[in-house]
Write an enzyme that holds these catalytic residues in place. Sequence first.
Site, PDB file in Angstrom:
ATOM      1  N   TYR A   1     -32.837  98.945  23.618  1.00 19.15           N
ATOM      2  CA  TYR A   1     -31.984  98.214  22.676  1.00 19.15           C
ATOM      3  C   TYR A   1     -32.714  96.948  22.217  1.00 19.15           C
ATOM      4  CZ  TYR A   1     -28.200 101.107  24.719  1.00 19.15           C
ATOM      5  OH  TYR A   1     -27.422 102.137  25.173  1.00 19.15           O
TER       6      TYR A   1
ATOM      7  N   SER B   1     -19.749 104.722  23.211  1.00 14.82           N
ATOM      8  CA  SER B   1     -19.174 104.900  21.867  1.00 14.82           C
ATOM      9  C   SER B   1     -17.727 105.397  21.937  1.00 14.82           C
ATOM     10  CB  SER B   1     -20.044 105.838  21.017  1.00 14.82           C
ATOM     11  OG  SER B   1     -21.303 105.257  20.782  1.00 14.82           O
ATOM     12  N   PRO B   2     -16.879 104.722  22.733  1.00 16.92           N
ATOM     13  CA  PRO B   2     -15.489 105.185  22.875  1.00 16.92           C
ATOM     14  C   PRO B   2     -14.668 104.975  21.606  1.00 16.92           C
ATOM     15  CG  PRO B   2     -15.762 103.056  23.938  1.00 16.92           C
ATOM     16  CD  PRO B   2     -17.141 103.494  23.521  1.00 16.92           C
ATOM     17  N   LEU B   3     -15.217 104.195  20.670  1.00 14.04           N
ATOM     18  CA  LEU B   3     -14.537 104.008  19.375  1.00 14.04           C
ATOM     19  C   LEU B   3     -15.242 104.813  18.286  1.00 14.04           C
ATOM     20  CD1 LEU B   3     -13.938 100.149  19.702  1.00 14.04           C
ATOM     21  CD2 LEU B   3     -12.296 101.995  20.094  1.00 14.04           C
TER      22      LEU B   3
ATOM     23  N   ARG C   1     -18.217 104.623  17.349  1.00 16.20           N
ATOM     24  CA  ARG C   1     -19.048 103.677  16.586  1.00 16.20           C
ATOM     25  C   ARG C   1     -18.250 103.015  15.462  1.00 16.20           C
ATOM     26  NH1 ARG C   1     -24.235 104.932  18.469  1.00 16.20           N
ATOM     27  NH2 ARG C   1     -24.465 107.041  19.235  1.00 16.20           N
TER      28      ARG C   1
ATOM     29  N   HIS D   1     -31.953 107.313  30.747  1.00 12.55           N
ATOM     30  CA  HIS D   1     -31.223 107.252  29.480  1.00 12.55           C
ATOM     31  C   HIS D   1     -31.090 108.645  28.853  1.00 12.55           C
ATOM     32  CE1 HIS D   1     -30.548 104.179  25.989  1.00 12.55           C
ATOM     33  NE2 HIS D   1     -29.593 105.059  26.046  1.00 12.55           N
TER      34      HIS D   1
ATOM     35  N   LEU E   1     -13.004 105.029  14.848  1.00 12.06           N
ATOM     36  CA  LEU E   1     -11.640 105.048  15.384  1.00 12.06           C
ATOM     37  C   LEU E   1     -10.882 103.741  15.157  1.00 12.06           C
ATOM     38  CD1 LEU E   1     -12.421 107.134  18.562  1.00 12.06           C
ATOM     39  CD2 LEU E   1     -10.600 107.673  16.927  1.00 12.06           C
TER      40      LEU E   1
HETATM   41  P1  ATR Z   1     -21.033 101.641  20.770  1.00  8.02           P
HETATM   42  O1  ATR Z   1     -20.691 102.081  22.145  1.00  8.02           O
HETATM   43  O2  ATR Z   1     -22.119 102.444  20.171  1.00  8.02           O
HETATM   44  O3  ATR Z   1     -21.213 100.166  20.635  1.00  8.02           O
HETATM   45  P2  ATR Z   1     -18.240 101.837  19.937  1.00  8.02           P
HETATM   46  O4  ATR Z   1     -17.892 101.003  21.104  1.00  8.02           O
HETATM   47  O5  ATR Z   1     -17.617 103.170  19.806  1.00  8.02           O
HETATM   48  O6  ATR Z   1     -19.811 102.048  19.844  1.00  8.02           O
HETATM   49  O7  ATR Z   1     -17.970 101.033  18.591  1.00  8.02           O
HETATM   50  C1  ATR Z   1     -18.570  99.809  18.308  1.00  8.02           C
HETATM   51  C2  ATR Z   1     -18.134  99.394  16.937  1.00  8.02           C
HETATM   52  O8  ATR Z   1     -16.729  99.169  16.943  1.00  8.02           O
HETATM   53  C3  ATR Z   1     -18.766  98.145  16.439  1.00  8.02           C
HETATM   54  O9  ATR Z   1     -19.013  98.317  15.065  1.00  8.02           O
HETATM   55  C4  ATR Z   1     -17.696  97.076  16.657  1.00  8.02           C
HETATM   56  O10 ATR Z   1     -17.781  96.102  15.652  1.00  8.02           O
HETATM   57  P3  ATR Z   1     -17.736  94.525  15.979  1.00  8.02           P
HETATM   58  O11 ATR Z   1     -19.053  94.179  16.562  1.00  8.02           O
HETATM   59  O12 ATR Z   1     -17.535  93.938  14.640  1.00  8.02           O
HETATM   60  O13 ATR Z   1     -16.589  94.310  16.908  1.00  8.02           O
HETATM   61  C5  ATR Z   1     -16.429  97.861  16.499  1.00  8.02           C
HETATM   62  N1  ATR Z   1     -15.329  97.346  17.338  1.00  8.02           N
HETATM   63  C6  ATR Z   1     -15.328  97.174  18.676  1.00  8.02           C
HETATM   64  N2  ATR Z   1     -14.127  96.764  19.114  1.00  8.02           N
HETATM   65  C7  ATR Z   1     -13.337  96.674  18.016  1.00  8.02           C
HETATM   66  C8  ATR Z   1     -11.988  96.299  17.809  1.00  8.02           C
HETATM   67  N3  ATR Z   1     -11.201  95.961  18.824  1.00  8.02           N
HETATM   68  N4  ATR Z   1     -11.500  96.312  16.546  1.00  8.02           N
HETATM   69  C9  ATR Z   1     -12.296  96.667  15.504  1.00  8.02           C
HETATM   70  N5  ATR Z   1     -13.581  97.033  15.637  1.00  8.02           N
HETATM   71  C10 ATR Z   1     -14.095  97.040  16.878  1.00  8.02           C
END
Ligand code: ATR
Length: 342
Positions: free
Chosen positions: A53, A218-220, A222, A131, A225
């Site tokens: 990263y 990536s629970p959201l 990315r 990884h 969601l």
């Molecule tokens: P990863 O694990 O790859 O980081 P993720 O957790 O699924 O992916 O999603 C990360 C993304 O969700 C980021 O773009 C983050 O944006 P910010 O840095 O602007 O927060 C976004 N994100 C995380 N939490 C959030 C929330 N509570 N509301 C809106 N966006 C959110």
Amino acid sequence: MFSLTKKIIKHQGIGCMSWAEFYGSPIDDIQVLSLVKLAIENGVNFFDTADVYGYGVNEEQLGSAISKIMGQGISTREEIVLATKCGIIREKDDPSKRGVDNSYDYVMNKCNQSLSRLGPDIGYIDLFYLHRVNKDQLEDSMKAMAVLLDEGKILSVGLSEASIDVIEKANSLLKEYTQGKHQISALQTELSLMSKQALSNGLLDFCRDNDISFVAYSPLCRALLTGEIENIDDLGSDDFRRSLPRFQKENIKDNLKLLDAVKSIACDKSCTTAQVALAWVKSIGAIAIPGTTKENNLLSNIQSLAINLTDDEIHLLSNIGSAKGYRYTEAAMRAYGFDDEI
Ligand code: ATR
């Protein structure tokens, strides 16, 4: 035996990747420090980074922030759970180059380099992952992990994106090389309402039955969601998601339609779709590590831990369709050995 579930204070961690690159510009050290401090003050003591990263920058950011927090007496080293990873080959001068190396010397060297970037106050890695896993190098990598455990450089071993047969083999090798003192402690895999492979292929059940903590990255999905990205043009020109199939024009609209059921539950519970998505990950026993660069989003993610979904809601969410489009570009899927998803 190391237990991630027992060491983390809340059933959630924080994915630190986006602090250094991938989802836009890096954030500065002051912002990183604020996020780490806020997380710890709110009971999130589990931080996830990797050597790749920001080509090491993310480990430096995290190590430096934790060191300052310790210096301010906000936390002790023992209260922090720091995970990092090695095994992905990336070259700054050739961003398209991707590969996997799990050889003995590589794992040993990468661990030392990570420790040096994290800094002397960090001193050891709580959870060291491969990884990506090369199954032909498992003897080598597990031998290296056994030595690192014995030297106290790492406290536990994890795998990322491994199949059941690979985990079983790694587990038995690690047990053999450590005379039964250690087993694989955690599996990290992409898991969200839009990426539910771990449910259909039995990985989640396997981990639960074998005392392996399941860490959902990536629970959201990315940010898909969150409903906040409606169009690929909402992403900056340097945002890595521009290359991902799920964000392409031909897929993103269908993917956002999957949010309808999530929105309806969020509306009933007066919370956000992101919070429902995280509550669902928790409800199926996985530890979510959402990534964020913003303090209000971090707090909102932690608050999702208080949301209880009913059995009907969990059932409904578990059955929404999966996202259209591969998780990575086809070239990366092949480089990482995700051929079964292609
Ligand atoms: P990863 O694990 O790859 O980081 P993720 O957790 O699924 O992916 O999603 C990360 C993304 O969700 C980021 O773009 C983050 O944006 P910010 O840095 O602007 O927060 C976004 N994100 C995380 N939490 C959030 C929330 N509570 N509301 C809106 N966006 C959110």
